[in-house]
Structure formats: structure tokens, C-alpha cells
Design a protein around this motif. Structure first.
Motif, PDB file in Angstrom:
ATOM      1  N   ALA A 168     -55.395  29.090  11.399  1.00  0.00           N
ATOM      2  CA  ALA A 168     -56.329  29.587  12.401  1.00  0.00           C
ATOM      3  C   ALA A 168     -57.031  28.450  13.132  1.00  0.00           C
ATOM      4  CB  ALA A 168     -57.357  30.510  11.745  1.00  0.00           C
ATOM      5  N   VAL A 169     -57.472  27.444  12.390  1.00  0.00           N
ATOM      6  CA  VAL A 169     -58.175  26.342  13.042  1.00  0.00           C
ATOM      7  C   VAL A 169     -57.211  25.488  13.858  1.00  0.00           C
ATOM      8  CG1 VAL A 169     -58.011  24.680  11.135  1.00  0.00           C
ATOM      9  CG2 VAL A 169     -59.953  24.584  12.684  1.00  0.00           C
ATOM     10  N   GLU A 170     -55.965  25.365  13.409  1.00  0.00           N
ATOM     11  CA  GLU A 170     -54.981  24.582  14.164  1.00  0.00           C
ATOM     12  C   GLU A 170     -54.603  25.269  15.474  1.00  0.00           C
ATOM     13  OE1 GLU A 170     -51.710  23.804  11.555  1.00  0.00           O
ATOM     14  OE2 GLU A 170     -52.677  22.030  10.691  1.00  0.00           O
ATOM     15  N   ALA A 171     -54.665  26.594  15.488  1.00  0.00           N
ATOM     16  CA  ALA A 171     -54.299  27.343  16.690  1.00  0.00           C
ATOM     17  C   ALA A 171     -55.506  27.656  17.571  1.00  0.00           C
ATOM     18  CB  ALA A 171     -53.611  28.653  16.286  1.00  0.00           C
ATOM     19  N   ALA A 172     -56.684  27.209  17.164  1.00  0.00           N
ATOM     20  CA  ALA A 172     -57.912  27.582  17.858  1.00  0.00           C
ATOM     21  C   ALA A 172     -58.013  26.962  19.248  1.00  0.00           C
ATOM     22  CB  ALA A 172     -59.123  27.163  17.033  1.00  0.00           C
ATOM     23  N   GLU A 173     -58.585  27.735  20.175  1.00  0.00           N
ATOM     24  CA  GLU A 173     -58.952  27.192  21.468  1.00  0.00           C
ATOM     25  C   GLU A 173     -60.141  26.268  21.261  1.00  0.00           C
ATOM     26  OE1 GLU A 173     -57.363  27.690  24.231  1.00  0.00           O
ATOM     27  OE2 GLU A 173     -55.957  29.220  23.510  1.00  0.00           O
ATOM     28  N   ALA A 175     -62.996  26.139  22.628  1.00  0.00           N
ATOM     29  CA  ALA A 175     -64.284  26.824  22.580  1.00  0.00           C
ATOM     30  C   ALA A 175     -64.559  27.454  21.222  1.00  0.00           C
ATOM     31  CB  ALA A 175     -64.343  27.894  23.670  1.00  0.00           C
ATOM     32  N   ASP A 176     -63.501  27.766  20.470  1.00  0.00           N
ATOM     33  CA  ASP A 176     -63.667  28.432  19.183  1.00  0.00           C
ATOM     34  C   ASP A 176     -63.368  27.522  18.004  1.00  0.00           C
ATOM     35  OD1 ASP A 176     -64.461  30.791  17.898  1.00  0.00           O
ATOM     36  OD2 ASP A 176     -62.400  31.441  17.583  1.00  0.00           O
ATOM     37  N   TYR A 177     -63.094  26.252  18.295  1.00  0.00           N
ATOM     38  CA  TYR A 177     -62.659  25.335  17.235  1.00  0.00           C
ATOM     39  C   TYR A 177     -63.732  25.120  16.181  1.00  0.00           C
ATOM     40  CZ  TYR A 177     -60.414  21.423  14.911  1.00  0.00           C
ATOM     41  OH  TYR A 177     -59.839  20.611  13.978  1.00  0.00           O
ATOM     42  N   ARG A 178     -64.967  24.880  16.621  1.00  0.00           N
ATOM     43  CA  ARG A 178     -66.025  24.557  15.670  1.00  0.00           C
ATOM     44  C   ARG A 178     -66.228  25.687  14.666  1.00  0.00           C
ATOM     45  NH1 ARG A 178     -66.737  20.140  16.109  1.00  0.00           N
ATOM     46  NH2 ARG A 178     -68.031  19.852  17.964  1.00  0.00           N
ATOM     47  N   ARG A 179     -66.202  26.926  15.139  1.00  0.00           N
ATOM     48  CA  ARG A 179     -66.418  28.068  14.245  1.00  0.00           C
ATOM     49  C   ARG A 179     -65.310  28.150  13.195  1.00  0.00           C
ATOM     50  NH1 ARG A 179     -64.708  33.317  13.718  1.00  0.00           N
ATOM     51  NH2 ARG A 179     -63.350  33.157  15.540  1.00  0.00           N
ATOM     52  N   LEU A 180     -64.063  28.030  13.609  1.00  0.00           N
ATOM     53  CA  LEU A 180     -62.952  28.160  12.680  1.00  0.00           C
ATOM     54  C   LEU A 180     -62.834  26.938  11.765  1.00  0.00           C
ATOM     55  CD1 LEU A 180     -60.378  29.795  15.100  1.00  0.00           C
ATOM     56  CD2 LEU A 180     -61.581  30.880  13.196  1.00  0.00           C
ATOM     57  N   ASP A 181     -63.225  25.784  12.263  1.00  0.00           N
ATOM     58  CA  ASP A 181     -63.282  24.584  11.425  1.00  0.00           C
ATOM     59  C   ASP A 181     -64.318  24.787  10.319  1.00  0.00           C
ATOM     60  OD1 ASP A 181     -62.938  21.698  10.790  1.00  0.00           O
ATOM     61  OD2 ASP A 181     -64.989  21.563  11.535  1.00  0.00           O
ATOM     62  N   SER A 225     -58.258  15.609  13.574  1.00  0.00           N
ATOM     63  CA  SER A 225     -58.946  16.413  12.562  1.00  0.00           C
ATOM     64  C   SER A 225     -57.982  17.386  11.895  1.00  0.00           C
ATOM     65  CB  SER A 225     -60.105  17.178  13.207  1.00  0.00           C
ATOM     66  OG  SER A 225     -60.812  17.943  12.254  1.00  0.00           O
ATOM     67  N   ASN A 226     -57.094  17.969  12.673  1.00  0.00           N
ATOM     68  CA  ASN A 226     -56.122  18.911  12.111  1.00  0.00           C
ATOM     69  C   ASN A 226     -55.173  18.221  11.126  1.00  0.00           C
ATOM     70  OD1 ASN A 226     -57.062  21.188  13.430  1.00  0.00           O
ATOM     71  ND2 ASN A 226     -55.744  20.881  15.221  1.00  0.00           N
ATOM     72  N   ILE A 227     -54.782  16.990  11.435  1.00  0.00           N
ATOM     73  CA  ILE A 227     -53.926  16.231  10.519  1.00  0.00           C
ATOM     74  C   ILE A 227     -54.658  16.016   9.194  1.00  0.00           C
ATOM     75  CG2 ILE A 227     -52.856  13.975  10.108  1.00  0.00           C
ATOM     76  CD1 ILE A 227     -52.304  13.828  13.131  1.00  0.00           C
ATOM     77  N   GLN A 228     -55.921  15.666   9.280  1.00  0.00           N
ATOM     78  CA  GLN A 228     -56.717  15.450   8.074  1.00  0.00           C
ATOM     79  C   GLN A 228     -56.909  16.740   7.287  1.00  0.00           C
ATOM     80  OE1 GLN A 228     -60.115  13.607   9.994  1.00  0.00           O
ATOM     81  NE2 GLN A 228     -59.464  11.577   9.320  1.00  0.00           N
TER      82      GLN A 228
END
Length: 264
Positions: A168-173, A175-181, A225-228
Motif C-alpha cells: 500500500a505504501v509503495e503504491a501510494a500517491e 499526497a497519501d504517502y505519509r499516512r500509509l507510511d 524510503s520504499n527500498i528501506q
């Protein structure tokens, strides 16, 4: 938890009034940590704090509606009078608005400020945040969670949940990245089985997000960040505590350096 992008007219009832809005969700890990029963302190002040946390963590996003009053009061373990007073305080502060009618309720109106160095400095000043203290606390909580998870074997259901949150966080736009992260990080804490750890990390994460939200979000940073994230999750799956600690530390040090660099 996002409002429809369809034509607004399509979301209206037969009388022309707005149709049903999407409510905040009480089932997610962040929501469970925020909307837990108020046990200590002043019930009014603690309720305001919980509702504000829900807004800042994106549990109830801009334009979304808080859950029904009766449900929310029961979840927080406070009277409906205290809940109403708390929502009124947030409304006076410009975080929410109350709408009447068939599809009324309390809706979030808060909009994050535009990124700027002065905004980060204001957040630090207003919250009295000491960066060294905040970062040390966060490292202790997140590396501790990674160690606990790496030391025990994930169940198939836990592994599936972690996979879903990572995807979910890898596919996030953007604008929504922080929430899903945030949800991914809180999921790692939740899977330890420690409610206290999850609550503590929720509080820390809100303070960190206040700083990150006041800074520009760069796509290249998100890719790194996604790699980590993948390295953290894989280390937990491999039951490799040393790799888990290393991956978490590298990830956290990256965001710490970003914040310190922006303030320099």
C-alpha cells in the motif's frame, strides 16, 4: 478513507442535499491507537488530544467525517457531553466543522500548511520539541519493535498483513504517502502484541509527522524510503535481528538527516 472523485452531483440525495460522506475508520492500526479509551488525565483535554491526533495522523482526513457520536464516545470511553465539547473546541480552532442535515456530522477542515523552514521552526517552538530527545525515543521504539518481531516467527496472517501494508505504501500517491507510511510503521509495532508500544509510537509518530508535513516531499526520497521499507520487512521475515536493527536505523537516520538538513 478518501472521498469520491466523481461528480459532486452524483453524491447528492433525491432532495439535492449532499449524499452520505465517508466516515473515519475505527478499524485500522492508527485508529485503534488513537481512539482507545481515555483512562488518565483530564477527560476533556485527553479527548481533544485524541481527536487532534486522528486528524494529524490522517485517520480522519481532510473532508472526511468523524465516526458517529455515539460510536466515538463509546470507543473513547467518555460521555457524549465531553465529546461534543471537545469537537466544539476543535471547531473553534479551525480543525473541523459541524454540518446539519441527513448527511451531517463533524467534518475535518484542517489543511496542512505549505512546506517551509519557518513552519518547521514554528512546530518545534510551539510543541517544545527537542530533536535529540524525539529521535532517540523514536529509535528506541522502532528498533525495539523490529527486534521483537525478528525474534519470533510471524504467523501467515501477520505476514499477509505486513505484505499488504508494504504494498500500500509503495503504491501510494504522494499526497497519501505519509499516512500509509505511518500505518506501515505502526503495524510493525502492533504485530509485537504490545499495546503500550503501539500507543507510544503513535504519539512519537504524530510529533515526527508534524515536522515532516512542514517540509517538501521529494519523490526520490520516497523511492529510497520504499527500498528501506522492503529491507526492514525482509529482515523481520528472515528472523535476522542484526539486519532488522540495521535497516531500521538506516531508515530513521535518513529522515532525521532530512529534518536537520532542512533546518540548517
Amino acid at each position: 478513507m478518501h472521498l469520491s472523485d466523481s461528480d459532486p452531483a452524483a453524491d447528492r440525495g433525491p432532495t439535492g442535499e449532499p449524499g452520505p460522506a465517508e466516515d473515519g475508520d475505527l478499524t485500522g492500526v492508527a485508529a485503534q491507537a488513537v481512539f482507545r479509551a481515555v483512562r488518565t488525565g483530564n477527560p476533556f483535554e485527553e479527548t481533544v488530544k485524541r481527536l487532534l491526533s486522528a486528524i494529524r495522523l490522517g485517520v480522519v482526513g481532510h473532508g472526511e467525517r468523524f465516526p458517529a457520536e455515539r460510536e466515538l464516545a463509546a470507543r473513547l470511553g467518555v460521555s457524549r457531553v465531553i465529546l461534543r465539547d471537545s469537537l466544539r473546541a476543535l471547531q473553534e480552532a479551525g480543525y473541523v466543522e459541524s454540518r446539519r442535515g441527513r448527511f451531517g456530522g463533524t467534518f475535518v477542515t484542517y489543511v496542512r500548511p505549505k512546506p517551509s523552514r519557518s513552519e518547521v521552526q514554528r512546530v518545534l517552538r510551539d510543541t517544545g520539541t527537542d530533536l535529540d530527545d524525539l529521535f532517540t525515543h523514536r529509535r528506541a521504539l522502532e528498533t525495539g519493535a523490529a527486534v521483537v518481531l525478528a525474534e519470533k516467527e510471524l504467523t501467515p496472517e501477520q505476514d499477509r498483513l505486513l505484505t499488504e501494508r508494504l504494498a500500500a505504501v509503495e503504491a501510494a500517491e504522494v499526497a497519501d504517502y505519509r499516512r500509509l507510511d505511518t500505518v506501515l510503521h505502526l503495524t510493525l509495532a502492533e504485530l509485537t502484541g504490545s499495546a503500550s508500544l503501539t500507543r507510544s509510537l503513535t504519539e512519537v509518530r504524530m510529533r515526527v509527522n508534524d515536522l515532516l508535513d512542514a517540509m517538501p516531499m521529494l519523490v526520490r526520497n520516497l523511492e529510497h524510503s520504499n527500498i528501506q521499507h522492503r529491507e526492514m520487512v525482509q529482515a523481520v521475515r528472515d528472523a535476522n535481528t542484526e539486519a532488522a536493527v540495521r535497516a531500521v536505523r538506516e531508515h530513521l537516520e535518513g529522515s532525521e538527516a532530512l529534518i536537520r538538513g532542512f533546518l540548517a
